[in-house]
Design an enzyme around this catalytic site. Structure first.
Site, PDB file in Angstrom:
ATOM      1  N   GLU A   1      -5.703   1.916  -8.216  1.00  0.00           N
ATOM      2  CA  GLU A   1      -5.502   1.043  -7.904  1.00  0.00           C
ATOM      3  C   GLU A   1      -4.478   0.273  -8.955  1.00  0.00           C
ATOM      4  O   GLU A   1      -5.601  -0.905  -8.916  1.00  0.00           O
ATOM      5  CB  GLU A   1      -5.039   1.474  -6.143  1.00  0.00           C
TER       6      GLU A   1
ATOM      7  N   CYS B   1       1.018  -1.415   0.038  1.00  0.00           N
ATOM      8  CA  CYS B   1       0.094   0.329   0.415  1.00  0.00           C
ATOM      9  C   CYS B   1       0.858   1.360   0.034  1.00  0.00           C
ATOM     10  O   CYS B   1      -0.127   2.155   0.356  1.00  0.00           O
ATOM     11  CB  CYS B   1      -0.941   0.124   1.103  1.00  0.00           C
TER      12      CYS B   1
HETATM   13  P1  NAD Z   1      -9.522  -6.564   0.256  1.00  0.00           P
HETATM   14  O1  NAD Z   1     -10.270  -5.406   0.271  1.00  0.00           O
HETATM   15  O2  NAD Z   1      -9.658  -7.308  -0.717  1.00  0.00           O
HETATM   16  O3  NAD Z   1      -9.643  -7.390   1.262  1.00  0.00           O
HETATM   17  C1  NAD Z   1      -8.963  -6.664   2.327  1.00  0.00           C
HETATM   18  C2  NAD Z   1      -9.951  -7.920   3.737  1.00  0.00           C
HETATM   19  O4  NAD Z   1     -11.273  -8.096   3.201  1.00  0.00           O
HETATM   20  C3  NAD Z   1      -9.798  -9.050   2.986  1.00  0.00           C
HETATM   21  O5  NAD Z   1      -9.877 -10.035   4.712  1.00  0.00           O
HETATM   22  C4  NAD Z   1     -11.025 -10.228   2.410  1.00  0.00           C
HETATM   23  O6  NAD Z   1     -11.440 -11.644   3.043  1.00  0.00           O
HETATM   24  C5  NAD Z   1     -12.020  -8.520   3.542  1.00  0.00           C
HETATM   25  N1  NAD Z   1     -13.044  -8.821   1.960  1.00  0.00           N
HETATM   26  C6  NAD Z   1     -12.383  -8.056   0.437  1.00  0.00           C
HETATM   27  N2  NAD Z   1     -14.275  -8.036   0.198  1.00  0.00           N
HETATM   28  C7  NAD Z   1     -14.976  -8.079   1.179  1.00  0.00           C
HETATM   29  C8  NAD Z   1     -16.291  -7.545   1.119  1.00  0.00           C
HETATM   30  N3  NAD Z   1     -17.149  -7.535  -0.130  1.00  0.00           N
HETATM   31  N4  NAD Z   1     -16.728  -7.996   2.065  1.00  0.00           N
HETATM   32  C9  NAD Z   1     -15.886  -7.841   2.986  1.00  0.00           C
HETATM   33  N5  NAD Z   1     -15.325  -8.277   3.822  1.00  0.00           N
HETATM   34  C10 NAD Z   1     -14.343  -8.362   2.311  1.00  0.00           C
HETATM   35  O7  NAD Z   1      -7.068  -6.100  -0.232  1.00  0.00           O
HETATM   36  P2  NAD Z   1      -6.945  -7.284  -0.729  1.00  0.00           P
HETATM   37  O8  NAD Z   1      -6.944  -7.101  -2.366  1.00  0.00           O
HETATM   38  O9  NAD Z   1      -6.801  -8.635   0.773  1.00  0.00           O
HETATM   39  O10 NAD Z   1      -5.312  -6.475  -0.342  1.00  0.00           O
HETATM   40  C11 NAD Z   1      -5.167  -5.278  -0.925  1.00  0.00           C
HETATM   41  C12 NAD Z   1      -5.948  -3.724  -0.470  1.00  0.00           C
HETATM   42  O11 NAD Z   1      -5.142  -3.355   0.786  1.00  0.00           O
HETATM   43  C13 NAD Z   1      -4.789  -2.623  -1.428  1.00  0.00           C
HETATM   44  O12 NAD Z   1      -6.021  -1.805  -2.008  1.00  0.00           O
HETATM   45  C14 NAD Z   1      -4.073  -2.466  -0.798  1.00  0.00           C
HETATM   46  O13 NAD Z   1      -2.948  -0.965  -0.945  1.00  0.00           O
HETATM   47  C15 NAD Z   1      -4.693  -2.048   0.678  1.00  0.00           C
HETATM   48  N6  NAD Z   1      -3.730  -1.841   1.590  1.00  0.00           N
HETATM   49  C16 NAD Z   1      -3.619  -0.597   2.330  1.00  0.00           C
HETATM   50  C17 NAD Z   1      -3.062  -0.986   3.456  1.00  0.00           C
HETATM   51  C18 NAD Z   1      -3.448   0.312   4.038  1.00  0.00           C
HETATM   52  O14 NAD Z   1      -2.649   0.156   5.254  1.00  0.00           O
HETATM   53  N7  NAD Z   1      -3.302   2.012   4.099  1.00  0.00           N
HETATM   54  C19 NAD Z   1      -1.750  -1.880   3.821  1.00  0.00           C
HETATM   55  C20 NAD Z   1      -2.011  -3.376   2.924  1.00  0.00           C
HETATM   56  C21 NAD Z   1      -2.746  -2.824   1.633  1.00  0.00           C
END
Ligand code: NAD
Length: 503
Positions: free
Chosen positions: A390, A288
């Site tokens: 992104e 991120c």
């Molecule tokens: P994601 O949003 O797909 O998933 C994150 C979590 O949410 C997972 O545990 C997943 O199971 C759950 N999830 C996914 N879709 C959902 C829904 N519709 N309803 C409820 N829960 C749901 O993210 P990802 O692909 O695992 O990670 C990458 C993303 O995370 C990127 O956008 C990245 O920028 C972000 N990120 C942000 C930070 C920060 O500190 N700002 C840090 C790390 C990653």
């Protein structure tokens, strides 16, 4: 698939009340992204499993709440020692399921351990404020009391570190925790659970439920869950923030990013290029805080920057994460690889110059791995989707501007405001940039300005929903609620009359 391969595939369940719980829910494969093979079958938690975890946490809370902070900290000291002792195992699990190179996985673990280190200071962090004689014979003080059962929902890209941004601080503050890790690389979180128990954490204080949306929905709607820490993509962060707060919970939801690095005409270009290579392509761009946009100030700088990046990309070593000589591993899943490749196609169709095309990369003996070579776009403009959205892959976009002011206006207009940096030798320009830019974490000649554990981590704009950042001092505020006690001990020998005016 041969019988031998089938036998290697383990089932991943949950960790509830200090022990493994095998769910009977739907199964989902977990892959090794470097080989494309299924390495485990994950049992997705249904509502009943999540409720079991919440109940275990709730049952553990009264005793844990009353455990002195110094005793809670002692568990963290032992946990830290165990993390160091078992680091190879954790790092191998990260690399196997996430794909990042071992040296990068070791860095992730080290940053997680830093937070555990900070959490060991619980007795100092939880000290209240005391005021003697706020009135005649009246003393007043604040206490930070734990919330109760709190939950964490984490993304795939840091399967050990991001959970450790949350639970060490939540636990030392006296809460009991339910973690819902990413279903794409759930293995490392279960090792952390096992080590916490080995460190002497009472059963039920830390629980892990593996699952997807159904598990998250249960956490969001259960009234026993007092607070939710979320890290993931912006659409999910926003929805979790809205639903969680509507249900009366305290929520911090950290979202996505598009981090810009400004390269000024006076920058030390060779060092800036080295820094950009690591920040854009390290961990395959799946950070991120990854730099995904380089803003070159002036065409002269832009031409040199692109030429030097091209040279460096030609020697970027891409391959399986278990070969420590590689710079970059694969993407997380076949779906994500397809999504990132699609963005490269979109960029070409939008008219950006694809100066380095990683789509043809072949990794020997890893034909089924989810690999994509580093990609570099030049002459990207702010109206293009590859600039606005992104991508979360090894794709760096170069945008050309004429001045620092134009660079800053560009960054300020972007919907995300997680991290940014400036490469310059001009202190005045750097100070102006860090003072004015509308971004939460700023680096000056530091490409990945991830705050250390004694500070807190958080972005601005649509990169964070909520008021308090992750870990550091903000974590104490997030995982506790303040109580203010005002006390007097009047002498029983003095008769006092009723007073009707406001004191
Ligand atoms: P994601 O949003 O797909 O998933 C994150 C979590 O949410 C997972 O545990 C997943 O199971 C759950 N999830 C996914 N879709 C959902 C829904 N519709 N309803 C409820 N829960 C749901 O993210 P990802 O692909 O695992 O990670 C990458 C993303 O995370 C990127 O956008 C990245 O920028 C972000 N990120 C942000 C930070 C920060 O500190 N700002 C840090 C790390 C990653």
């Amino acid at each position: 698939m041969t019988k031998q391969q089938q036998l290697k595939i383990s089932e991943i369940g949950h960790w509830i009340g200090g022990t493994v719980v095998n769910g009977s829910g739907e199964k989902q494969p977990v892959y090794n992204p470097a080989t494309g093979e299924v390495v485990a079958q994950l049992s997705l938690a249904d509502k009943a499993i999540v409720e079991q975890a919440i109940a275990a946490a709730e049952a553990a809370f009264p005793a844990w709440r009353d455990t002195p902070p110094s005793k809670r900290a002692q568990v963290m000291f032992r946990f830290k020692a165990l993390l160091e002792q078992h680091s190879e195992r954790i790092v191998a699990a990260i690399t196997q399921q996430h794909g990042k190179v071992l040296h990068d996985a070791a860095g992730e673990l080290a940053r997680g351990i830093e937070v555990v280190d900070f959490a060991c200071g619980a007795p100092q962090l939880l000290k209240g404020e005391h005021s003697k004689n706020v009135g005649p014979g009246i003393d007043s003080w604040n206490e930070q009391q734990p919330l109760g059962v709190v939950a964490g929902i984490t993304p795939f890209n840091f399967p050990a570190m991001v959970p450790m941004w949350m639970f060490p601080m939540a636990i030392v503050c006296g809460n009991c925790f339910v973690l819902k890790p990413s279903e794409r690389d759930p293995g490392p979180a279960l090792i952390l659970a096992e080590l916490l128990t080995a460190a002497g954490l009472p059963d039920g204080v830390f629980n892990v439920v593996n699952g997807d949306r159904e598990a998250v929905e249960t956490l969001l709607h259960d009234p026993r869950v007092q607070a939710i820490s979320f890290v993931g993509s912006t659409p999910v962060a926003e929805s979790i923030y809205r639903t969680g707060t509507a249900n009366g919970k305290r929520v911090q939801a950290l979202g996505g990013a598009k981090n810009h690095a400004v390269v000024m005409p006076d920058a030390d270009l060779d060092n800036a290029v080295s820094a950009l290579m690591g920040a854009a392509y390290g961990s395959c761009g799946e950070r991120c805080m990854a730099i995904s946009v380089a803003v070159a100030v002036g065409d002269e700088v832009a031409d040199q920057l692109v030429a030097k990046l091209k040279q460096q990309l030609a020697v970027l070593k891409v391959g399986p994460g278990n070969d420590n000589s590689n710079d970059m591993g694969p993407l997380i899943t076949a779906e994500h690889l397809a999504k990132v490749r699609k963005y490269v196609d979109i960029g070409v169709a939008e008219g950006a110059e694809l100066t380095v095309d990683g789509r043809g990369l072949k990794v020997p003996e890893h034909a089924k791995g989810f690999f994509l070579g580093g990609c570099l776009f030049d002459k990207v403009t702010p109206d293009m989707r590859i600039y606005k959205e992104e991508i979360f892959g090894p794709v760096l976009c170069v945008v050309r501007v004429h001045s620092q002011q134009e660079a800053m206006e560009l960054i300020d207009r972007h919907e995300y405001g997680n991290g940014t940096c400036i490469f310059t030798r001009d202190g005045e320009a750097a100070r102006y940039f860090s003072d004015r830019i509308k971004v939460g974490m700023v680096g000056v000649n530091v490409p990945l300005p991830v705050p250390v554990a004694s500070h807190s981590f958080g972005g601005w704009k649509r990169s964070l929903f909520g008021d308090l950042y992750a870990y550091g001092p903000d974590a104490v505020r997030f995982y506790t609620r303040r109580k203010t006690i005002t006390q007097r001990w009047p002498s029983s020998s003095v008769r006092e009359g009723a007073k009707f005016s406001f004191p």
